[in-house]
Design a protein around this motif. Sequence first.
Motif, mmCIF file in Angstrom:
data_model
loop_
_atom_site.group_PDB
_atom_site.id
_atom_site.type_symbol
_atom_site.label_atom_id
_atom_site.label_comp_id
_atom_site.label_asym_id
_atom_site.label_seq_id
_atom_site.Cartn_x
_atom_site.Cartn_y
_atom_site.Cartn_z
ATOM 1 N N ALA A 156 0.827 -1.211 0.000
ATOM 2 C CA ALA A 156 0.000 0.000 0.000
ATOM 3 C C ALA A 156 0.863 1.264 0.000
ATOM 4 O O ALA A 156 0.563 2.223 -0.719
ATOM 5 N N MET A 157 1.921 1.261 0.776
ATOM 6 C CA MET A 157 2.774 2.456 0.848
ATOM 7 C C MET A 157 3.553 2.660 -0.442
ATOM 8 O O MET A 157 3.720 3.795 -0.889
ATOM 9 N N LEU B 204 3.562 5.976 -2.676
ATOM 10 C CA LEU B 204 4.793 6.702 -3.010
ATOM 11 C C LEU B 204 5.042 6.766 -4.516
ATOM 12 O O LEU B 204 5.724 7.673 -4.992
ATOM 13 N N LEU B 205 4.497 5.792 -5.243
ATOM 14 C CA LEU B 205 4.667 5.728 -6.703
ATOM 15 C C LEU B 205 3.282 5.699 -7.353
ATOM 16 O O LEU B 205 2.859 4.682 -7.894
ATOM 17 N N PRO B 206 2.556 6.814 -7.286
ATOM 18 C CA PRO B 206 1.169 6.815 -7.758
ATOM 19 C C PRO B 206 1.039 6.436 -9.234
ATOM 20 O O PRO B 206 1.872 6.789 -10.050
ATOM 21 N N GLY B 207 -0.012 5.677 -9.500
ATOM 22 C CA GLY B 207 -0.327 5.308 -10.877
ATOM 23 C C GLY B 207 0.356 4.049 -11.377
ATOM 24 O O GLY B 207 0.067 3.592 -12.468
ATOM 25 N N CYS B 208 1.251 3.470 -10.579
ATOM 26 C CA CYS B 208 1.935 2.269 -11.076
ATOM 27 C C CYS B 208 1.106 1.024 -10.760
ATOM 28 O O CYS B 208 0.415 0.967 -9.748
ATOM 29 N N THR B 209 1.175 0.064 -11.650
ATOM 30 C CA THR B 209 0.554 -1.228 -11.432
ATOM 31 C C THR B 209 1.656 -2.169 -10.962
ATOM 32 O O THR B 209 2.644 -2.368 -11.671
ATOM 33 N N ILE B 210 1.489 -2.718 -9.773
ATOM 34 C CA ILE B 210 2.529 -3.544 -9.177
ATOM 35 C C ILE B 210 2.239 -5.019 -9.462
ATOM 36 O O ILE B 210 1.143 -5.502 -9.205
ATOM 37 N N ALA B 211 3.257 -5.711 -9.971
ATOM 38 C CA ALA B 211 3.118 -7.101 -10.418
ATOM 39 C C ALA B 211 3.274 -8.096 -9.272
ATOM 40 O O ALA B 211 4.036 -9.043 -9.362
ATOM 41 N N ALA C 109 6.426 -5.565 -5.342
ATOM 42 C CA ALA C 109 6.225 -4.493 -4.353
ATOM 43 C C ALA C 109 7.406 -4.428 -3.396
ATOM 44 O O ALA C 109 7.907 -3.336 -3.077
ATOM 45 N N ASP C 110 7.870 -5.594 -2.946
ATOM 46 C CA ASP C 110 9.034 -5.624 -2.061
ATOM 47 C C ASP C 110 10.269 -5.075 -2.762
ATOM 48 O O ASP C 110 11.070 -4.350 -2.162
ATOM 49 N N ALA C 111 10.453 -5.412 -4.030
ATOM 50 C CA ALA C 111 11.599 -4.914 -4.790
ATOM 51 C C ALA C 111 11.534 -3.399 -4.965
ATOM 52 O O ALA C 111 12.548 -2.706 -4.843
ATOM 53 N N LEU C 112 10.341 -2.882 -5.255
ATOM 54 C CA LEU C 112 10.189 -1.424 -5.350
ATOM 55 C C LEU C 112 10.492 -0.775 -4.008
ATOM 56 O O LEU C 112 11.115 0.297 -3.954
ATOM 57 N N ALA C 113 10.089 -1.414 -2.913
ATOM 58 C CA ALA C 113 10.396 -0.887 -1.577
ATOM 59 C C ALA C 113 11.908 -0.852 -1.345
ATOM 60 O O ALA C 113 12.429 0.105 -0.768
ATOM 61 N N VAL C 114 12.623 -1.872 -1.815
ATOM 62 C CA VAL C 114 14.086 -1.900 -1.701
ATOM 63 C C VAL C 114 14.683 -0.741 -2.496
ATOM 64 O O VAL C 114 15.600 -0.046 -2.025
ATOM 65 N N ALA C 115 14.172 -0.502 -3.689
ATOM 66 C CA ALA C 115 14.661 0.609 -4.513
ATOM 67 C C ALA C 115 14.397 1.949 -3.826
ATOM 68 O O ALA C 115 15.260 2.839 -3.815
#
Length: 161
Positions: free
Chosen positions: A124-125, A129-136, A141-147
């Motif tokens: 959710a966070m 933080l990255l509005p409009g993205c579709t998370i696969a 989501a965890d990888a984006l959180a790491v980035a």
Amino acid sequence: MIVLGLDPGLGTTGWGVIRAEGNRLSHLANGRLKTVTSDSLARRLAHLDTMLAALLADHAPTAAAVEEVFVNTNPQSTLKLAHARGVALLALARVGIEPGEYAPARVKQAVVGTGRAEKAQVHAMVSRLLPGCTIAGSDAADALAVAICHAHHLANARTRG
């Protein structure tokens, strides 16, 4: 700066690519790299390496981070995770990127504000933080959180140094 985050796993490795411009973050891409469970360990690791090389060539990140291994109750699962993480570190080193490495609790702290956040809270966070993205999925989501965690770390290091 283009930042790649990796959530390594032998079955599924999540990945996320963001652009960080100061404190502004934007989503570029995310996904999951999957290996075939019936293949041998060596073949799965080789396939993961090939997919990571293609990902790095496609997105040309200037920075990257990998989530650290956490110890599972099943030692075999921990070893498989460590093998996949080693392949990820090797792939990054091969293209000259010295990756950041973060414990899962540190990633959750950076993104959600608490190191004990649940996966749904992280997802959710990241979406916020990255509005409009579709998370696969949760691995992505965890990888984006790491980035995101790495981008924050790099921004803080620049302001201090």
